[in-house]
Design an enzyme around this catalytic site. Structure first.
Site, mmCIF file in Angstrom:
data_model
loop_
_atom_site.group_PDB
_atom_site.id
_atom_site.type_symbol
_atom_site.label_atom_id
_atom_site.label_comp_id
_atom_site.label_asym_id
_atom_site.label_seq_id
_atom_site.Cartn_x
_atom_site.Cartn_y
_atom_site.Cartn_z
ATOM 1 N N SER A 1 86.575 55.766 12.364
ATOM 2 C CA SER A 1 85.216 55.222 12.293
ATOM 3 C C SER A 1 84.185 56.269 12.677
ATOM 4 O O SER A 1 84.153 56.739 13.824
ATOM 5 C CB SER A 1 85.084 54.003 13.216
ATOM 6 N N ARG B 1 85.646 42.132 3.572
ATOM 7 C CA ARG B 1 85.565 42.577 2.170
ATOM 8 C C ARG B 1 86.908 42.519 1.448
ATOM 9 O O ARG B 1 86.941 42.459 0.214
ATOM 10 C CB ARG B 1 84.988 43.997 2.101
ATOM 11 N N ASP C 1 83.028 52.328 1.991
ATOM 12 C CA ASP C 1 82.056 51.337 1.533
ATOM 13 C C ASP C 1 82.138 51.077 0.031
ATOM 14 O O ASP C 1 81.393 50.257 -0.501
ATOM 15 C CB ASP C 1 80.635 51.786 1.896
ATOM 16 N N ARG D 1 70.324 58.451 10.986
ATOM 17 C CA ARG D 1 70.476 59.581 11.910
ATOM 18 C C ARG D 1 69.198 60.406 11.977
ATOM 19 O O ARG D 1 68.835 60.915 13.035
ATOM 20 C CB ARG D 1 71.682 60.429 11.484
ATOM 21 N N GLY E 1 74.961 47.490 11.165
ATOM 22 C CA GLY E 1 76.041 47.885 12.068
ATOM 23 C C GLY E 1 75.905 49.326 12.522
ATOM 24 O O GLY E 1 76.149 49.657 13.688
#
Ligand code: S3P
Length: 444
Positions: free
Chosen positions: A171, A354, A323, A30, A98
């Site tokens: 998300s 995952r 994550d 960012r 991603g």
């Protein structure tokens, strides 16, 4: 294609020492993007120099921003102003990243040009429709492979329309893509999220001078951006990545006699779920010298070995530790009793599946694991599993690092077929872990 780099991790003695982990990946991406969209020179310190972030730097350069490296983690970005990016001459190759892909899709969607995007085999398999759907509502068009997968072309619009979009999945990437498109859109663009996700985009928008309002609504948390602000360059101090810190933290929780400090870790409450879960499991994690750096809460984490027990991790916590489930599953495999990790549907669409990586890898190590719907149930025995297996990393940095951490306590070593993807988020991982006492080595 790259030459695979197998690594092996064997049982280690007590871990000790103080380390800093690399800068936060989400904030680093960012910082480069906002710096490139702001007027003036943004100075960034502590930038993660992993491959994912370098891909963002290259993409911003290809669209007209000036991005310069002055030293380790010290970067300068001279921006072009909101709406001022140029059409890239060549396809943007985002590698494994991603976050870079989805956020840049938002940025490009509200620029009047076309950009082509591609990436590695992992990125090319990931769903992008979650981003193209709202961006199409704003006026952008997309040409992609089936199921919205890369390579794809973003045909940006000259006249973007503001929208209010309710996220169908929790998300931060989708939220950020819409808000970034909202930057060059007249009027107000809003995103409503039923479960709050990491808020680095909202924080950084404000840091660079944009007006963002946050409201709690019956549908969830609503972030509203007032479009077409003048973004002004602002310095960014990037804290240590909590997602990277989770690896040495879990290692010290598991290796008997360990006592380590992971310094300068970002502890934004929307990122710190893994440390809450570990503490609930009985981990000894102390936040020393809590402070604010670059607008984010930061502390040094002192972690000492302690026997862990199973816990029930609620689905509502998933966005704050999305994550970290892989490495938490390694801890659960060594804990005594049952751990239930709930609401893991999003794990199936990360750099790899995952949920499968947890279930298959741990089962191969001799652990009882079951997947029921979106929940993962791990029955630990209180003793580290047998190990003695080879794990396929599947171009997923966090699979590689998680199983290397588990190898520090298993009876037999664990081998990873290819640790090259680790460089996407944690360059120098093996050396840094070995400096604490882990035994990670190359395989001939
Ligand atoms: C990220 C958001 C998360 C996370 C990813 C980084 C971000 O993805 O898994 O590693 O920087 O916004 P989702 O928002 O798709 O869950």
């Amino acid at each position: 294609m790259h030459a695979p780099r197998p690594l092996l991790s064997r049982r280690a003695g007590p871990l000790s020492g103080t380390i800093y982990v690399p800068g936060d990946k989400s904030i680093s991406h960012r910082a480069l993007m906002f710096g490139g969209l702001a007027l003036g020179e943004t100075r960034i310190t502590g930038l993660l120099e992993g491959e994912d972030v370098l891909a963002t730097a290259a993409a911003m350069r290809a669209m007209g921003a000036t991005v310069t490296r002055d030293g380790v983690g010290a970067w300068r970005v001279t921006g072009v102003g909101v709406g001022g990016l140029m059409e890239p001459e060549a396809p943007l190759d985002l590698g494994n990243a991603g976050t870079a892909t989805r956020l840049l899709m938002g940025v490009i969607a509200a620029h009047p040009f076309t950009a082509f995007m591609t990436g590695d085999a992992s990125l090319r398999s990931r769903p992008m429709a979650r981003v193209t759907v709202p961006l199409a509502l704003m006026g952008a068009r997309f040409v992609s492979r089936s199921k919205g997968r890369l390579p794809l072309a973003v045909i940006g619009t000259e006249n973007p329309t503001p929208i209010t979009y309710t996220l169908p999945v929790a998300s931060a990437q989708v939220k950020s893509a819409v808000l970034l498109a909202g930057l060059n859109t007249p009027g107000e663009t809003s995103v409503i999220e039923p479960e709050p996700t990491r808020d680095h985009t909202e924080n950084m928008l404000r840091h660079f001078g944009a007006e963002v309002r946050i409201e709690e609504t019956p549908e969830g948390r609503k972030a509203t951006l007032v479009g077409q602000p003048i973004l002004k360059a602002a310095d960014v101090v990037v804290p240590g990545d909590p997602s990277s810190a989770a690896f040495p933290v879990v290692a010290a929780c598991l290796v008997p006699g360990s006592d380590i400090i992971v310094a300068g870790v970002g502890l934004n409450p929307l990122r710190a779920g893994v440390f809450i879960a570990l503490k609930e499991m009985g981990a000894s994690i102390e936040e020393v010298n809590p402070r604010t750096e670059g607008g984010e809460p930061v502390a040094d984490l002192r972690v000492r070995f302690a026997p862990l027990h199973g816990v029930d991790v609620p689905a509502a916590r998933a966005p704050s530790m999305i994550d970290e489930y892989l490495v938490l599953a390694m801890a659960a495999a060594c804990a005594s009793g049952r751990t239930i990790l709930r609401g893991l549907s999003e794990l199936r669409v990360k750099e790899s599946d995952r949920l499968a990586a947890i279930a298959d890898g741990l089962a191969a190590c001799g652990v009882r694991v079951t997947v029921e719907g979106d929940d993962c149930i791990i029955d630990g025995t209180g003793t580290p599993p047998q190990g003695g297996i080879a794990i396929a990393a599947k171009l997923d940095h966090r699979i590689a690092m998680s199983y290397l951490i588990l190898g520090a306590v298993t009876a037999e070593p664990i081998t990873i077929d290819d640790a090259a993807p680790v460089d996407t988020s944690f360059p120098g991982f093996a050396d840094l872990m070995n400096s604490l006492g882990l035994k990670i080595e190359g395989v001939a």
